[in-house]
Design an enzyme around this catalytic site. Structure first.
Site, PDB file in Angstrom:
ATOM      1  N   GLU A 102       1.173  -1.237   0.204  1.00 52.99           N
ATOM      2  CA  GLU A 102      -0.140  -0.425   0.297  1.00 52.99           C
ATOM      3  C   GLU A 102       0.994   1.612  -0.003  1.00 52.99           C
ATOM      4  OE1 GLU A 102      -0.210  -3.185   1.929  1.00 52.99           O
ATOM      5  OE2 GLU A 102      -2.883  -3.345   0.626  1.00 52.99           O
ATOM      6  N   HIS A 172     -12.313  -5.778   8.026  1.00 56.60           N
ATOM      7  CA  HIS A 172     -13.170  -5.295   6.231  1.00 56.60           C
ATOM      8  C   HIS A 172     -14.188  -4.358   6.449  1.00 56.60           C
ATOM      9  CE1 HIS A 172     -10.729  -9.156   5.748  1.00 56.60           C
ATOM     10  NE2 HIS A 172     -10.428  -8.644   4.699  1.00 56.60           N
TER      11      HIS A 172
END
Lengths: 368, 433
Positions: A102, A172
């Site tokens: 990322e 999530h």
């Protein structure tokens, strides 16, 4: 024997019904309120939010030859299918996979934008944006300021699926908008549905500031609207008033807007009062004027968000209202938010600021 | 059938050859599985039955490329670059100008005239060698100890010193600490303090260049061996290779990251050894040898633009000065050690001897030029000191392209505050409306 088969089938049907029931209970803590107003005239097409986002990127790739779309698993269309078909249409050099990293994705995007390209980066889940926190907060947000305007990475947009999804557990489900709201120089935007998503994403991509676009992933497929097929943008830094009333102001963003719309309906039915419902849309910079004008009218305010209460963006809104609307307030500003705990798996129905928690807070506000 | 077998054999031979080339020592190359390469998607490699773990000593260290010896003599005449007189003199003059600026600005920080400074002592050769091999179209992402590159590129002493003072002529508008230079005009991306963040950014910029039609430019990204430990360095190496970007990743390995010596920074064969492991074209160069740096960067530039294969260059040097003005390096290393590097391996002395051998320079010219450089810095500093700092309102500008209403309100608040309490602020040092 035949009897047994029928029996088994019945059992199976029951089981499926039961599971479906559970899933339904878990994943829909809200009713979706579609947008009825069109931001522009012209042809429309039924799209869910995933398709509207895909459409916005399609328009960008078509009209801006420097634009590229990249991230983890973007090549085959993305794990949420938002980039579906784009690689086939525009080529591997414009829509591509990156290594699984990322901080690299964010840094790479900043570099692209610095060299004059339009960069649309995807972080697979907002929960995994934190390795890129340094690149986004120390670099992207400050690039224009520190160089005296000589360099900037305004052509960078980072898209990330965020928010509760019914069963996402700790990693999530997160809503990190409050974390980025403290980074002057960034724009943070959260859409509530397909029409808003397309217009706001096109604005983010074209805006001269780096944008973080948080997409409530539960809406990808569950929300469908008649979205204009043409090119249109919605203004950043502007909130939208979706329902009007005089009893209280309800402020939220993303999925929570739909919870608040239902709460307003409940208040109308059960309490006989009408509320202003405001979709903030832009978290940073946010539309203080629209919110304060509403609170000055209603005298009461409830802010609701999925992210934890402490230092959540609701705190900023509450503090500003207290400062700007003190003489108009009939009750303390209330906040309905996620609890100050990591986002849990099986406890999700107890964790979210659902319509009942918001409704309770609203009744207390009205009766104060 | 026979044709197929021989093709397989040929492939196997090529593979063995490749394996041998990769390792400078012996990795057992007994192929099994019927002579076939294993079919795992992750690597192309043969099976072996001998169990052997590899470590940093399994390979010979990557050698250090040099062109000059310590006396400025050319070791192998075939490697001497064909640089004209003007270029050689400009390279040398830039090194002297840089070291004179370092000396005076370092002193001025000690006297409290600027808040902070970082010198470039010992690494001047890396700077001018690189800079001479690049073109103005090549984009520069720097760490902070590469001022020689900036000077060579054409940034003036005045521009650099204005930045250190944060006065009204600083294009950065006095917002960053000293030595955080940047110049859009010279294609030098503004420096920021967080280490290694520029590395994946440089790779992204290179990707953008690659997509331009008829691209004839690359990106060069500088970083120290300490910064190479950051996660962003790993990201940059991997993204550069997999996304095939025309970028030169140039590591200045000067032995220290503030007080941390390299044996506490890594245990492998420096930074260069990581290059081939990540699919980068890699070379290790003597950073005190400006000619070797020039050769390596010239070749790397051509290669990376032509093939879009990224290049890693590890330039070996020694950080002769303190890390910064906030550091006293005698707390963690000996004076003898520093002395050795200033005496025998000074990039400036080496280069001076080289151009003296060529009859381009002499002691007298050296004295005159050094004095000229010194005077220019002193004069520029005096001028920079007299200039006012930018208007305080610039503190709130450029945060966004357009100023949001909340920041406009904050500016108004401060304006009203200064109307009442202005005498408690250094308003006289800043420009007024």
């Amino acid at each position: 024997m035949a009897n047994l088969v029928v029996k088994n089938t019945n059992l199976f049907t029951k089981l499926v019904k039961h599971i479906n029931g559970c899933t339904k209970r878990l994943s829909s803590h809200f009713i979706y309120f579609p947008d009825n107003e069109k931001p522009v005239e012209g042809e429309t097409s039924k799209m869910n939010m995933m398709q509207a986002i895909n459409n916005a990127m399609d328009i960008t790739l078509k009209t801006d030859p420097t634009a590229v779309v990249f991230g983890e698993d973007v090549g085959f269309g993305g794990v949420f299918r938002c980039a579906l078909g784009l690689q086939e249409k525009y080529g591997k050099d414009r829509v591509f996979n990156t290594p699984l990293c990322e901080q690299g994705i964010a840094g790479f995007g900043i570099g692209l934008a610095t060299a004059g390209a339009t960069a649309i980066a995807e972080i697979q889940f907002a929960d995994y944006i934190f390795p890129a926190f340094d690149q986004l907060v120390n670099e992207a947000a400050k690039a224009r300021y520190r160089s005296g305007g000589q360099f900037a990475c305004g052509a960078l947009t980072v898209r990330a699926p965020s928010g509760a999804v019914g069963h996402g557990g700790l990693y999530h489900s997160q809503s990190p908008e409050g974390m980025f709201a403290h980074a002057a120089g960034l724009r943070v935007v959260v859409p509530r549905g397909p029409i808003a998503a397309k217009g706001l994403l096109l604005s983010c991509i074209r805006e001269k500031d780096p944008c973080i676009f948080l997409e409530p992933k539960i809406l990808y497929r569950s929300a469908a609207e008649d979205v204009p097929t043409g090119d249109y943008t919605l203004p950043l830094g502007k909130a939208q008033v979706l329902r009007t009333g005089d009893a209280a102001t309800l402020v939220g963003w993303g999925t929570q807007v739909h919870v608040l719309l239902e709460v307003a309906r409940m208040a109308d039915e059960k309490l006989g009062v009408k509320c202003d419902v405001i979709d903030l849309q832009s978290i940073l910079p946010w539309d203080e004027e629209t919110v304060c004008n509403s609170v000055k009218k209603t005298g009461r305010c409830l802010v609701a968000h999925e992210a934890p209460l402490t230092a959540g963006f609701g705190a900023e809104i509450a503090a500003t209202i207290q400062e700007e609307c003190f003489l108009h307030l009939e009750a303390p500003v209330r906040r309905a938010a996620g609890w100050d705990a990591p986002f849990p798996h099986v406890f999700e129905p107890f964790y979210l600021p659902d319509k009942w928690r918001c409704y309770e807070a609203l009744t207390e506000l009205v009766n104060y | 059938m026979a044709l197929r077998t021989s093709a397989q054999l040929f492939r196997l031979q090529a593979l063995r050859q490749g394996t041998r080339l990769l390792s400078t020592q012996n990795i057992p190359n007994v192929a099994q599985n019927g002579g076939k390469v294993a079919e795992f998607p992750g690597v192309k490699a043969p099976y072996v039955t001998e169990m052997k773990f590899l470590n940093e000593t399994s390979y010979d260290p990557i050698p250090i490329y040099r062109v000059m010896d310590n006396n400025g003599g050319i070791v192998d005449s075939r490697e001497e670059p064909n640089l004209d007189k003007e270029t050689l003199l400009y390279m040398y003059k830039t090194m002297i100008q840089l070291s004179q600026m370092d000396k005076i600005l370092y002193e001025s920080q000690r006297q409290g005239r600027i808040s902070f400074y970082m010198t470039n002592y010992g690494e001047e050769g890396i700077h001018v060698g690189c800079a001479a091999a690049l073109t103005p179209k090549d984009m520069i992402f720097a760490q902070y100890r590469e001022v020689g590159v900036l000077l060579y590129r054409g940034m003036t002493i005045t521009e650099l010193i204005n930045q250190c003072y944060g006065n009204d002529e600083d294009p950065g508008r006095g917002r960053q600490m000293p030595v955080h230079y940047g110049s859009a005009q010279h294609n030098i991306v503004t420096i920021s303090s967080p280490l290694a963040t520029q590395m994946p950014q440089a790779v992204g910029a290179a990707y953008a260049l690659k997509r331009r039609p008829d691209n004839d430019s690359c990106v060069i990204c500088f970083f120290g061996e300490g910064a190479a430990s950051e996660g962003d360095a790993h990201a940059a190496f991997n993204f550069a290779a997999t996304l095939e970007c025309p970028v030169i990743l140039l590591c200045r390995n000067n032995g220290y990251a503030i007080s941390t010596p390299t044996n506490e920074q890594y245990r492998g064969d420096g930074i260069a050894a990581r290059g081939p492991a990540m699919g980068l074209q890699t070379i290790r160069v003597d950073g005190t040898d400006a000619l070797a740096m020039y050769n390596a960067v010239s070749k790397a530039r051509r290669m990376t633009i032509d093939t879009n294969k990224p290049v890693l260059i590890e330039a070996m040097s020694y950080r002769v000065g303190h890390h910064s003005t906030s550091d006293d390096s005698s707390a963690y290393r000996s004076l003898e050690e520093i002395h050795k590097w200033t005496k025998d391996d000074s990039p400036i002395t080496k280069f001076k001897r080289y151009i003296e051998h060529k009859g381009l320079w002499d002691e007298e010219t050296d004295k005159t030029w050094t004095k000229e450089c010194r005077n220019l810095v002193v004069r520029t500093m005096q001028e920079a000191e007299k200039k006012k700092k930018p208007h305080w309102k610039e503190m709130l500008e450029d945060v966004y392209y357009d100023m949001p209403p909340r920041i406009q309100n904050q500016m108004k608040q401060m304006e009203n505050h200064l109307k009442k309490y202005g005498e408690h602020y250094p308003l006289d040092q800043h420009k007024s409306e």
